[in-house]
Design a protein around this motif. Structure first.
Motif, mmCIF file in Angstrom:
data_model
loop_
_atom_site.group_PDB
_atom_site.id
_atom_site.type_symbol
_atom_site.label_atom_id
_atom_site.label_comp_id
_atom_site.label_asym_id
_atom_site.label_seq_id
_atom_site.Cartn_x
_atom_site.Cartn_y
_atom_site.Cartn_z
ATOM 1 N N LEU A 1 -26.050 66.415 0.074
ATOM 2 C CA LEU A 1 -24.768 65.434 0.164
ATOM 3 C C LEU A 1 -24.497 64.383 -0.968
ATOM 4 O O LEU A 1 -23.528 64.067 -1.410
ATOM 5 N N PHE A 2 -25.816 63.468 -1.022
ATOM 6 C CA PHE A 2 -25.689 62.459 -2.156
ATOM 7 C C PHE A 2 -25.471 63.294 -3.566
ATOM 8 O O PHE A 2 -24.609 62.343 -4.039
ATOM 9 N N ASP A 3 -26.242 64.187 -3.825
ATOM 10 C CA ASP A 3 -25.788 64.928 -5.000
ATOM 11 C C ASP A 3 -24.318 65.274 -5.279
ATOM 12 O O ASP A 3 -23.706 64.856 -6.348
ATOM 13 N N TYR A 4 -23.753 65.838 -4.075
ATOM 14 C CA TYR A 4 -22.437 66.223 -3.834
ATOM 15 C C TYR A 4 -21.638 64.940 -4.372
ATOM 16 O O TYR A 4 -20.588 65.048 -5.309
ATOM 17 N N LEU A 5 -21.739 63.522 -3.842
ATOM 18 C CA LEU A 5 -21.156 62.546 -3.946
ATOM 19 C C LEU A 5 -21.122 62.322 -5.544
ATOM 20 O O LEU A 5 -20.125 61.976 -6.171
ATOM 21 N N MET A 6 -22.391 62.076 -5.998
ATOM 22 C CA MET A 6 -22.519 61.832 -7.454
ATOM 23 C C MET A 6 -21.885 62.698 -8.364
ATOM 24 O O MET A 6 -21.083 62.462 -9.326
ATOM 25 N N GLN A 7 -21.614 64.145 -8.077
ATOM 26 C CA GLN A 7 -21.125 65.044 -8.833
ATOM 27 C C GLN A 7 -19.526 64.747 -8.736
ATOM 28 O O GLN A 7 -18.819 65.407 -9.549
ATOM 29 N N HIS A 8 -18.986 64.080 -7.712
ATOM 30 C CA HIS A 8 -17.773 63.813 -7.657
ATOM 31 C C HIS A 8 -17.466 62.661 -8.033
ATOM 32 O O HIS A 8 -16.251 61.835 -7.730
ATOM 33 N N GLY A 9 -18.279 61.916 -8.839
ATOM 34 C CA GLY A 9 -17.922 60.489 -9.240
ATOM 35 C C GLY A 9 -18.216 59.257 -8.359
ATOM 36 O O GLY A 9 -17.824 58.199 -8.656
ATOM 37 N N VAL A 10 -19.229 59.508 -7.549
ATOM 38 C CA VAL A 10 -19.358 58.410 -6.512
ATOM 39 C C VAL A 10 -20.719 57.963 -6.890
ATOM 40 O O VAL A 10 -21.909 58.679 -6.698
ATOM 41 N N LEU A 11 -20.938 56.809 -7.271
ATOM 42 C CA LEU A 11 -22.525 56.039 -7.671
ATOM 43 C C LEU A 11 -22.753 55.217 -6.518
ATOM 44 O O LEU A 11 -22.281 54.378 -6.294
ATOM 45 N N ALA A 12 -23.539 55.826 -5.691
ATOM 46 C CA ALA A 12 -24.045 55.178 -4.166
ATOM 47 C C ALA A 12 -25.608 55.233 -4.517
ATOM 48 O O ALA A 12 -26.172 55.547 -5.653
ATOM 49 N N ASP A 13 -26.310 55.011 -3.284
ATOM 50 C CA ASP A 13 -27.658 54.955 -3.591
ATOM 51 C C ASP A 13 -28.425 55.700 -2.555
ATOM 52 O O ASP A 13 -28.199 55.235 -1.337
ATOM 53 N N TRP A 14 -29.391 56.239 -3.140
ATOM 54 C CA TRP A 14 -30.009 57.106 -1.955
ATOM 55 C C TRP A 14 -31.544 56.559 -1.601
ATOM 56 O O TRP A 14 -32.370 55.962 -2.609
ATOM 57 N N ARG A 15 -31.921 56.466 -0.506
ATOM 58 C CA ARG A 15 -33.290 55.997 0.003
ATOM 59 C C ARG A 15 -33.748 56.890 0.898
ATOM 60 O O ARG A 15 -33.356 57.418 1.795
ATOM 61 N N GLU A 16 -35.156 57.289 0.546
ATOM 62 C CA GLU A 16 -35.926 58.222 1.373
ATOM 63 C C GLU A 16 -36.199 57.729 2.796
ATOM 64 O O GLU A 16 -36.074 56.372 3.041
ATOM 65 N N PRO A 17 -36.086 58.312 3.686
ATOM 66 C CA PRO A 17 -36.060 59.706 3.675
ATOM 67 C C PRO A 17 -34.381 60.512 3.848
ATOM 68 O O PRO A 17 -34.323 61.601 3.054
ATOM 69 N N ASN A 18 -33.358 59.785 4.152
ATOM 70 C CA ASN A 18 -32.100 60.326 4.352
ATOM 71 C C ASN A 18 -31.210 59.016 4.747
ATOM 72 O O ASN A 18 -30.221 59.226 5.436
ATOM 73 N N VAL A 19 -31.381 58.111 3.772
ATOM 74 C CA VAL A 19 -30.417 56.898 3.864
ATOM 75 C C VAL A 19 -29.593 57.007 2.664
ATOM 76 O O VAL A 19 -30.027 56.987 1.512
ATOM 77 N N ILE A 20 -28.136 56.679 2.653
ATOM 78 C CA ILE A 20 -27.406 56.516 1.534
ATOM 79 C C ILE A 20 -26.957 54.915 1.886
ATOM 80 O O ILE A 20 -26.143 54.573 2.896
ATOM 81 N N ARG A 21 -26.983 54.164 0.774
ATOM 82 C CA ARG A 21 -26.565 52.846 0.901
ATOM 83 C C ARG A 21 -25.407 52.820 0.073
ATOM 84 O O ARG A 21 -25.274 53.073 -1.150
ATOM 85 N N LEU A 22 -24.054 52.157 0.675
ATOM 86 C CA LEU A 22 -22.971 51.745 0.142
ATOM 87 C C LEU A 22 -22.703 50.156 0.039
ATOM 88 O O LEU A 22 -22.679 49.750 0.992
ATOM 89 N N ALA A 23 -22.387 50.085 -1.099
ATOM 90 C CA ALA A 23 -22.135 48.494 -1.449
ATOM 91 C C ALA A 23 -20.707 48.387 -1.966
ATOM 92 O O ALA A 23 -20.833 48.450 -3.089
ATOM 93 N N PRO A 24 -19.542 48.143 -1.459
ATOM 94 C CA PRO A 24 -18.249 47.749 -1.923
ATOM 95 C C PRO A 24 -18.241 46.521 -2.366
ATOM 96 O O PRO A 24 -17.742 45.670 -1.739
ATOM 97 N N VAL A 25 -18.553 46.102 -3.558
ATOM 98 C CA VAL A 25 -18.547 44.841 -4.010
ATOM 99 C C VAL A 25 -17.358 44.304 -4.175
ATOM 100 O O VAL A 25 -16.339 44.737 -4.989
ATOM 101 N N PRO A 26 -16.940 43.162 -3.505
ATOM 102 C CA PRO A 26 -15.680 42.390 -3.635
ATOM 103 C C PRO A 26 -15.088 42.186 -4.929
ATOM 104 O O PRO A 26 -13.892 42.028 -5.367
ATOM 105 N N PHE A 27 -16.160 41.860 -5.890
ATOM 106 C CA PHE A 27 -15.793 41.522 -7.128
ATOM 107 C C PHE A 27 -14.830 42.365 -7.800
ATOM 108 O O PHE A 27 -13.839 42.355 -8.570
ATOM 109 N N TYR A 28 -15.329 43.633 -7.743
ATOM 110 C CA TYR A 28 -14.652 44.892 -8.311
ATOM 111 C C TYR A 28 -14.576 46.035 -7.679
ATOM 112 O O TYR A 28 -14.125 47.071 -8.626
ATOM 113 N N CYS A 29 -14.555 46.419 -6.534
ATOM 114 C CA CYS A 29 -14.293 47.360 -5.830
ATOM 115 C C CYS A 29 -12.891 47.217 -5.254
ATOM 116 O O CYS A 29 -12.491 45.904 -4.855
#
Ligand code: PLP
Length: 424
Positions: free
Chosen positions: A375-403
Motif C-alpha cells: 500500500l505504501f508502494d502504491y502511494l509512492m507510485q502515485h506521487g505521495v512521498l510519505a514515510d514507512w516504518r517497520e512493521p506496518n506504520v505510515i507516517r504522514l506529516a503535512p507541514v504547514p509551511f508548504y503543504c
C-alpha cells in the motif's frame, strides 16, 4: 469547522490560508514529471528557494576572498553561527545566549551528556521512553558503559500500557517519583518519532527537577513543529537536528539549548575546543581555555559555514512567518487530514487506525491492518512521498509551511483507491 471531503472545499481552505504563498518559497520534488504530495517533512524538510543564494554567497566569498572571508565577507565566517542563535531562540523558547548551532544531533547529545550526565554511586539512573529513537538508545547505552555502569541497571524505560499506542504522562511522572534520589537524568524525545506523540515536557521537566535530576530533550521532531518554552520550563539542555521541520538540508547541523543557569560555570565538565573560548582572545592562541559566556562555550570547531548557510536561509522564513502562525495552520491542516482518514476508515472498515494521540504536532501515524508495504508502494507510485516504518506504520506529516489542503484531499483519494484495489 465542519470539514468536507471535496476538492472545492479543500481549495476554498487553501484560498483562505494566510500562509499559502509560502508554498512557493520551497522547491517541490517531482515524480514522473508531476509535483509530489510531500508528507515527509518530518524526515527531510523541503529546500527553501532562498537557500541556494545563501550557499552561493559563501562559495563566491571563498572564490573572491579566500581566507579573508573569515573576517571580510558579507557575513563573516568566524562568527557565522551566531546569526542563527536569536531566530532559533524564538523557535525553542530560549534566550539567544542559551542557543548554539554545531555538529550533528547525536554528537551534540553525547557532548551534552558529558556535561549533564554525571552519575554518582547512588544517583546514576537515566529515564527515557521505551523504544526511543535508536541513536538515542545507543548513545545512552554507550554513555552509561563509559562511566563503568551497566545499561540494564542504569537505563529505565517508561513503557506504554498493554494494548495502548502512547505513553501516559502519569506513568512517566510516577516512574520519576519512584526513582527519586537514584535518578540522575531524564532524556526523552519531545515528540516521538514513531507515533507522533508530543510529551508533556513542562510537567515531566518539573518532576525531574523536583527529583534532583538533570532534564534534557531530544527535539528532532519538535523544533519548528510545536510550541516550546525551554527556558521557562527550566529544561537543563536540549538538542535538535535541522533537516526535518527546520528545512536546512540533509544531515545538517544541530542546534543546542543550554539553560542560562549552566552558563559561565567553571565547575561544569565539558569537552572543549578553540571555538568555545572567548572571541576576544581566541586568536592569541593562549594555552588556557576561557569559556564563552554563552552556549557557544560548547562549540569545539570553527563553524561549517557552507552547511549553516541553508539553515540561516530557512530561519529567515521562520522569522517572517513566526511559530504562532505555523502552529495555527498546522492544527487545521492536521485536523483536515484526520477527518479525511476517518472518512476512509469508515468506508473501508478495519483497514487502518491512527495511533497518534491528541497530544500531537504535525505528524499522524497510521497503523495498517492487513495492508503493508504494497500500500505504501502504491502511494509512492502515485506521487505521495510519505514515510514507512517497520512493521506496518505510515507516517504522514503535512507541514504547514508548504503543504496544502488540496494535497490532503488528493492524498485521501489516492489512499482510498489503493486500499480498494488491494482489497479486490
Ligand atoms: C528523534 C531522533 N533522534 C536522533 C536522531 C539522529 O540524528 P543525527 O543522525 O542527526 O544524529 C534522529 C534522526 O532522525 C531522530 O529522529
Amino acid at each position: 469547522m465542519q470539514f468536507q471531503n471535496t476538492l472545492a472545499f479543500a481549495q476554498q481552505l487553501d484560498a483562505q490560508d494566510e500562509l499559502r504563498s509560502y508554498r512557493n518559497e520551497f522547491h517541490f520534488p517531482k515524480w514522473e514529471g508531476k509535483q509530489v504530495i510531500y508528507f515527509t517533512g518530518n524526515s527531510l524538510g523541503l529546500q527553501p528557494k532562498l537557500a541556494q543564494s545563501y550557499v552561493d554567497g559563501i562559495m563566491n566569498d571563498w572564490k573572491e576572498l579566500g581566507v579573508e572571508g573569515h573576517f571580510h565577507s558579507d557575513k563573516p565566517w568566524w562568527d557565522y553561527h551566531e546569526r542563527l542563535a536569536a531566530p532559533l531562540a524564538k523557535i525553542v523558547g530560549a534566550h539567544a545566549e542559551e542557543v548554539s548551532v554545531m555538529n550533528t544531533l547525536s554528537v551534540n547529545l553525547h557532548l551534552l551528556l558529558v556535561s549533564f550526565y554525571r552519575p554518582t554511586k547512588t544517583r546514576f539512573k537515566i529515564l527515557c521512553e521505551e523504544k526511543a529513537f535508536p541513536s538515542d538508545q545507543y548513545l545512552l547505552q554507550s554513555q552509561v558503559r563509559f562511566h563503568g555502569l551497566d545499561p540494564k541497571e542504569a537505563i529505565v524505560e517508561v513503557k506504554k500500557r498493554e494494548g495502548e499506542h502512547f505513553w501516559r504522562t502519569e506513568d512517566i511522572l510516577s516512574k520519576i517519583e519512584e526513582l527519586g534520589d537514584g535518578l540522575a537524568l531524564v532524556l526523552i524525545g519531545g515528540v516521538n518519532y514513531y507515533n507522533g506523540q508530543v510529551f508533556d515536557m513542562e510537567s515531566i521537566t518539573k518532576a525531574g527537577k523536583a527529583a534532583g535530576a538533570m532534564v534534557g530533550w531530544d527535539l528532532a521532531h519538535a523544533a519548528g513543529n510545536i510550541a516550546l518554552e525551554l527556558h521557562d520550563w527550566d529544561v537543563d539542555f536540549a538538542a535538535w537536528c535541522s533537516y526535518k521541520y527546520m528545512n536546512s538540508g540533509p544531515g545538517n547541523a544541530s542546534g543546542v539549548f543550554i539553560n542560562k543557569k549552566h552558563l559561565g560555570k567553571d565547575d561544569i565538565p565539558r569537552f572543549e575546543g578553540w571555538w568555545g573560548t572567548k572571541k576576544e582572545t581566541r586568536f592569541l592562541m593562549k594555552p588556557v581555555f576561557e569559556p564563552m559566556a554563552t552556549a557557544d562555550a560548547w562549540q569545539i570547531s570553527n563553524p561549517p559555514v557552507l552547511a549553516l548557510a541553508p539553515y540561516l536561509a530557512s530561519l529567515q522564513l521562520f522569522e517572517a512567518v513566526g511559530m504562532d502562525a505555523l502552529i495555527a495552520k498546522r492544527n487545521q491542516i492536521v485536523a483536515y487530514l484526520e477527518f479525511i482518514l476517518h472518512g476512509i476508515a469508515q468506508e473501508v472498515k478495519g483497514s487502518f487506525e491512527i495511533i497518534t494521540p491528541k497530544e500531537r504536532g504535525c505528524q499522524l501515524s497510521v497503523l495498517l491492518h492487513g495492508h503493508g508495504r504494497p500500500l505504501f508502494d502504491y502511494l509512492m507510485q502515485h506521487g505521495v512521498l510519505a514515510d514507512w516504518r517497520e512493521p506496518n506504520v505510515i507516517r504522514l506529516a503535512p507541514v504547514p509551511f508548504y503543504c496544502s489542503y488540496e494535497d490532503i484531499f488528493r492524498f485521501g483519494q489516492i489512499l482510498k483507491d489503493g486500499i480498494l484495489l488491494q482489497n479486490d
